[in-house]
Scaffold this motif. Sequence first.
Motif, PDB file in Angstrom:
ATOM      1  N   GLY A 188       1.236   7.908   6.981  1.00  0.00           N
ATOM      2  CA  GLY A 188       1.898   6.697   6.486  1.00  0.00           C
ATOM      3  C   GLY A 188       1.100   5.489   6.955  1.00  0.00           C
ATOM      4  O   GLY A 188       1.047   5.207   8.151  1.00  0.00           O
ATOM      5  N   ALA A 189       0.449   4.819   5.998  1.00  0.00           N
ATOM      6  CA  ALA A 189      -0.424   3.694   6.374  1.00  0.00           C
ATOM      7  C   ALA A 189       0.260   2.371   6.050  1.00  0.00           C
ATOM      8  O   ALA A 189      -0.380   1.412   5.626  1.00  0.00           O
ATOM      9  CB  ALA A 189      -1.762   3.811   5.639  1.00  0.00           C
ATOM     10  N   GLY A 190       1.575   2.309   6.261  1.00  0.00           N
ATOM     11  CA  GLY A 190       2.323   1.071   5.995  1.00  0.00           C
ATOM     12  C   GLY A 190       2.238   0.129   7.182  1.00  0.00           C
ATOM     13  O   GLY A 190       1.278   0.161   7.959  1.00  0.00           O
ATOM     14  N   VAL A 207      -3.402   8.977   7.111  1.00  0.00           N
ATOM     15  CA  VAL A 207      -3.086   9.645   5.842  1.00  0.00           C
ATOM     16  C   VAL A 207      -1.989   8.888   5.095  1.00  0.00           C
ATOM     17  O   VAL A 207      -1.007   8.459   5.706  1.00  0.00           O
ATOM     18  CB  VAL A 207      -2.593  11.088   6.127  1.00  0.00           C
ATOM     19  N   GLU A 267      11.617   5.477   5.864  1.00  0.00           N
ATOM     20  CA  GLU A 267      12.782   5.928   6.633  1.00  0.00           C
ATOM     21  C   GLU A 267      13.753   6.647   5.688  1.00  0.00           C
ATOM     22  O   GLU A 267      14.788   6.112   5.294  1.00  0.00           O
ATOM     23  CB  GLU A 267      13.426   4.718   7.324  1.00  0.00           C
ATOM     24  N   VAL A 297       7.471  15.896   5.046  1.00  0.00           N
ATOM     25  CA  VAL A 297       6.226  15.659   5.795  1.00  0.00           C
ATOM     26  C   VAL A 297       6.129  16.652   6.962  1.00  0.00           C
ATOM     27  O   VAL A 297       5.092  17.279   7.175  1.00  0.00           O
ATOM     28  CB  VAL A 297       6.161  14.197   6.297  1.00  0.00           C
TER      29      VAL A 297
HETATM   30  N1  LIG Z   1       9.124  -1.841  10.489  1.00  0.00           N
HETATM   31  C1  LIG Z   1       9.576  -1.789  11.731  1.00  0.00           C
HETATM   32  O1  LIG Z   1       9.803  -2.809  12.389  1.00  0.00           O
HETATM   33  C2  LIG Z   1       9.775  -0.443  12.378  1.00  0.00           C
HETATM   34  C3  LIG Z   1       9.915  -0.360  13.768  1.00  0.00           C
HETATM   35  C4  LIG Z   1      10.024   0.901  14.361  1.00  0.00           C
HETATM   36  C5  LIG Z   1      10.012   2.023  13.574  1.00  0.00           C
HETATM   37  N2  LIG Z   1       9.895   1.920  12.215  1.00  0.00           N
HETATM   38  C6  LIG Z   1       9.840   3.154  11.438  1.00  0.00           C
HETATM   39  O2  LIG Z   1       8.512   3.380  11.032  1.00  0.00           O
HETATM   40  C7  LIG Z   1       8.481   4.104   9.807  1.00  0.00           C
HETATM   41  C8  LIG Z   1       7.601   3.389   8.822  1.00  0.00           C
HETATM   42  O3  LIG Z   1       8.071   2.087   8.616  1.00  0.00           O
HETATM   43  P1  LIG Z   1       7.179   0.975   7.927  1.00  0.00           P
HETATM   44  O4  LIG Z   1       7.878  -0.302   8.154  1.00  0.00           O
HETATM   45  O5  LIG Z   1       5.763   1.117   8.346  1.00  0.00           O
HETATM   46  O6  LIG Z   1       7.290   1.393   6.394  1.00  0.00           O
HETATM   47  P2  LIG Z   1       6.293   1.057   5.184  1.00  0.00           P
HETATM   48  O7  LIG Z   1       7.109   1.168   3.966  1.00  0.00           O
HETATM   49  O8  LIG Z   1       5.541  -0.198   5.457  1.00  0.00           O
HETATM   50  O9  LIG Z   1       5.225   2.234   5.219  1.00  0.00           O
HETATM   51  C9  LIG Z   1       5.512   3.554   4.912  1.00  0.00           C
HETATM   52  C10 LIG Z   1       4.217   4.202   4.393  1.00  0.00           C
HETATM   53  O10 LIG Z   1       4.418   5.597   4.308  1.00  0.00           O
HETATM   54  C11 LIG Z   1       3.762   6.060   3.128  1.00  0.00           C
HETATM   55  N3  LIG Z   1       4.359   7.313   2.733  1.00  0.00           N
HETATM   56  C12 LIG Z   1       5.558   7.541   2.176  1.00  0.00           C
HETATM   57  N4  LIG Z   1       5.745   8.851   1.962  1.00  0.00           N
HETATM   58  C13 LIG Z   1       4.627   9.465   2.382  1.00  0.00           C
HETATM   59  C14 LIG Z   1       4.197  10.816   2.433  1.00  0.00           C
HETATM   60  N5  LIG Z   1       4.984  11.792   1.988  1.00  0.00           N
HETATM   61  N6  LIG Z   1       2.989  11.088   2.911  1.00  0.00           N
HETATM   62  C15 LIG Z   1       2.194  10.102   3.363  1.00  0.00           C
HETATM   63  N7  LIG Z   1       2.533   8.818   3.356  1.00  0.00           N
HETATM   64  C16 LIG Z   1       3.740   8.500   2.874  1.00  0.00           C
HETATM   65  C17 LIG Z   1       3.978   4.940   2.146  1.00  0.00           C
HETATM   66  O11 LIG Z   1       3.047   5.015   1.069  1.00  0.00           O
HETATM   67  C18 LIG Z   1       3.788   3.714   3.013  1.00  0.00           C
HETATM   68  O12 LIG Z   1       2.434   3.316   3.058  1.00  0.00           O
HETATM   69  C19 LIG Z   1       9.939   4.246   9.398  1.00  0.00           C
HETATM   70  O13 LIG Z   1      10.397   5.482   9.848  1.00  0.00           O
HETATM   71  C20 LIG Z   1      10.628   3.122  10.145  1.00  0.00           C
HETATM   72  O14 LIG Z   1      11.981   3.370  10.374  1.00  0.00           O
HETATM   73  C21 LIG Z   1       9.759   0.709  11.617  1.00  0.00           C
END
Ligand SMILES: NC(=O)c1ccc[n+]([C@@H]2O[C@H](COP(=O)([O-])OP(=O)(O)OC[C@H]3O[C@@H](n4cnc5c(N)ncnc54)[C@H](O)[C@@H]3O)[C@@H](O)[C@H]2O)c1
Length: 685
Positions: A13-15, A35, A95, A103
Motif C-alpha cells: 500500500g503506497a498511500g 507494493v 481500512e 492481502v
Molecule cells: N491516515 C492516517 O492518519 C492513519 C494513521 C494510522 C494508521 N492508518 C492506517 O493505515 C492504512 C492506510 O491508510 P492510508 O491513509 O495510507 O490510506 P490510503 O488510501 O492513502 O492508501 C492506501 C493504499 O493502499 C493501496 N491498496 C489498496 N488495496 C491494495 C491491495 N490489495 N494491494 C496493494 N495495495 C493496495 C491503495 O492503492 C492505496 O495506495 C489504513 O489501515 C489506516 O487505517 C492511517
Amino acid sequence: MSRVEVRTAAVIGAGNMGSGIAQKIATEGIPVILVDLDDEKVQRGLGIIRKTLEEGVERRIFRAAQVEEILGRIRGTADWSTLEEADLVIEAVFEDLKVKQDVFRRLGEVCRPEAILGTNTSSFYVRDLAAVTPHPERVVGLHYFYHPAKNRLVEVVAHDGTSDEAFQAAWAFQEMIGKTPIRSADAPGFVVNRYFVPWLNEAVRLLEEGVADIPTIEAAAKEAFRIGMGPFELMNVTGVPIALHAATTLGRELGAFYEPAEALRRQVEAGKPWSLEGEADASRFQGVSDRLLGVVFYVAARLVEEGVATVEDTDIGARVGLRWAHGPFELINTTGVRRSAELAGSVVTPYGLEVPPLLTRADERVGIPIRLVTVGQRGRLTSVWIQRPDAMNALNPAVARQLQDALQAARSRGGPGIVLGGSGKAFVAGADIKFFVDHLKAGTFEEIQRFTEEGQEILRGLSGQEPPVVARVQGLALGGGAELALACDWIAASPKACFGFPETGIGIYPGLGGTQRLPRRIGLPLAKYLIYTGQVLGAEEARALGLVDALVPFAGLDEACEELAGRGPAPERRAPEAPGDAAWQPLWDFFARWSVDQILAGEADTGGDSRLEKAVQKMRGRSAFALRLAEKLLERSAELPLEAGLQEELAHLREVFAFPDALEGLSSVLERRRPVFATDAPSGA
Ligand SMILES: NC(=O)c1ccc[n+]([C@@H]2O[C@H](COP(=O)([O-])OP(=O)(O)OC[C@H]3O[C@@H](n4cnc5c(N)ncnc54)[C@H](O)[C@@H]3O)[C@@H](O)[C@H]2O)c1
C-alpha cells in the motif's frame, strides 16, 4: 530474545501511510519493497516520497544527494513475487477488513514462513488478520502515526498468538529505524487513539451542550495540555470523517461513552471543516479543561487496568505521538489522584460507568507510580532499562533514584549478567540540563552536589562484582550517558553508537567519573582531547581506541552483551601507553605535550595538522575555566587510585558551578544559543 534480522523490508500500500513508512525505512539505510495495486499507484506513492524528501532538502534535513540514495533503496512494484525476499512486511492498504484479509492471505502464500507480517490497521483486531495466515504467530500490529516518517511513535501490538520472537524482532526493527515503540494489547484503539479519540469527541460534546464555543475549547485545550493545536483544528487537519470513523469503531466495541457526538456526525454530513473563528472566553476555560482531563484520566486508567498498556507506555504515547507536554498519568499526578478521580467520575457517571479503582485506590501523596527505569529479562541477561525515550533518557534525580533501585533488584536476581540500556534512539544523552539551571538560579547548589554524589555512588556499583554489567549502547551516549557506559564492566555498541563529553563547552566538567575512567580506557592524552574539545566519537572510532569492547550490527547487539557478560566482572583498568590506533598518534602526542594554557595562548605547535588545528579551534569556543579544572582532574587520574580521583571530581564541583561560565553554558543549551564565556577566566588550578 529475537535473533531475527531484518535485511529487507516491504510495505504493502503506497498511500499516505505506506509511502511514509517506506520512506522512513529507506532513510535509515534499509532496502524496502513498496507494493501497490498497479504501476500507476506505485508511481504515485514514489512521487509522494520524492516530494516529502525534497521538502526535507529545502528545510535542510537532507542533502540533495541523499534524496536519490534514499529513493534508490525503495523498489516500487506491483509484482508480489518480490516479497519472497522480505524479512518484514508492513501492510498499509485501505481500512477495509476484507481487503486486508485478502492481502494477508496472499502474503501467507508468497512470503517466507519466517517473515514477520505487520499491519498498520487502526480499527481492526490484529488477530482477525493473523487468522487467515498459515503462521499467525508471526503476525503483529505496527500502528504508526501520521506522518509516519516524522512522528516517532509506533504501537507494536501483540495478539494472543504472537510469538515472543516475532514481537521482539518487530520491536527491535522499530528501534533500529529510530522509532519510539510502545507495546499494546490487541484492543480497540490500541493505546493512544483509545484516549485521543474520546478527547476529540468530548470537545464536540462540550460544543453541542453549549458549555463553550469552538475558540474557547481550542484555547482551553491548548493551555491544559500545552499543545500547539486544539481538538477542532486537529480534526480539520487530519480529516473530520476520520475522527467520526474512529469514534464509531470505539463506540461499537466499548459502549456509549465512546460513541460519536451527534454534532460530529452532522459536521461530517455537511462535509465542512470546523470554523475556528471567534474570541475565546477565558471564564469558561476551567469547565472545559476539567471535562477534557476527566475523559483522558478515565480512559488512561481503564486501559491500564485492562492490561492494554503500561502506565509508562501510555504516557510516552501522548508525549511522543501527540506531542503533549505531559502524559495522562503525569497529568493525574500533578492534578492529584483524588481530584483526578472526581474529574473522571463527573464525565463517565452519566454513562453508567465507574471510576477506575486505579484512581480511587491510589495513595494521594504518592500518586500513580511512573517507572522511569524498569527491570526485565533480555535473552539470558537481566535488563535494566531507562525509559525516557522522548527526553533521550536524560539523567535526573528521579531517574537516578530509580536506577539505583533497579540495579539493586537486578543484582539480587543473580544470573549471568545485567544489561543496561535505554529505550529509543539514544542510550543516555546526558544529564537533565534544566535541573542544573533551576538549582543554580535558585541558589540551591547542594541539590546539584547531592545529585552528583548519588550519581557517582550508583556508577561505582556498576562494575567489579557479580553479576557483571554490560552497557548496551545503540545510540547517543553523551556526557553523563558516556560516563554511565564507562562505569559498566563492559560496553557493547552498534554502528549508530557515539560517545562524547560536551561538558567543557557548557562551562562544567564531567563529574560522574569521566575525568577518571576515560583516561583509564583510552589513555590520558586522548581523554584530554575528547574532554577538551567535546569531539564526538563514532562507534568505529570508539572501538579502535578501546572505548568499546564489542562493536556489532544492531541485530547482534543482545548476543554481544551476553558474550561480554560471559567474561565476568571487568578487571581494574590501566591507562594504555599508546593509542589503540596509530592514526591517533599525532593527537596523542599533541595533548601529551601541551597544557590547556599553552594551547589557548597559541603556544602549542600544531605543525599545520588540520585535525590539531580544528581541536585548538574547538577549545577556543569553550570555557577556559572549565578546561583548566578538567585538565587538573585528568592529570590527577594518572597519580591517584580511581576512588581518590572520583573524590577529587566531587571536591571541585562547587568551584566549577559557582563560576559564571556554568550558568551561562547550561542556560545556552536551554535557550538554543551560543554561550559567551569569560575571556579572562582565573586559573582553575
Ligand atoms: N491516515 C492516517 O492518519 C492513519 C494513521 C494510522 C494508521 N492508518 C492506517 O493505515 C492504512 C492506510 O491508510 P492510508 O491513509 O495510507 O490510506 P490510503 O488510501 O492513502 O492508501 C492506501 C493504499 O493502499 C493501496 N491498496 C489498496 N488495496 C491494495 C491491495 N490489495 N494491494 C496493494 N495495495 C493496495 C491503495 O492503492 C492505496 O495506495 C489504513 O489501515 C489506516 O487505517 C492511517
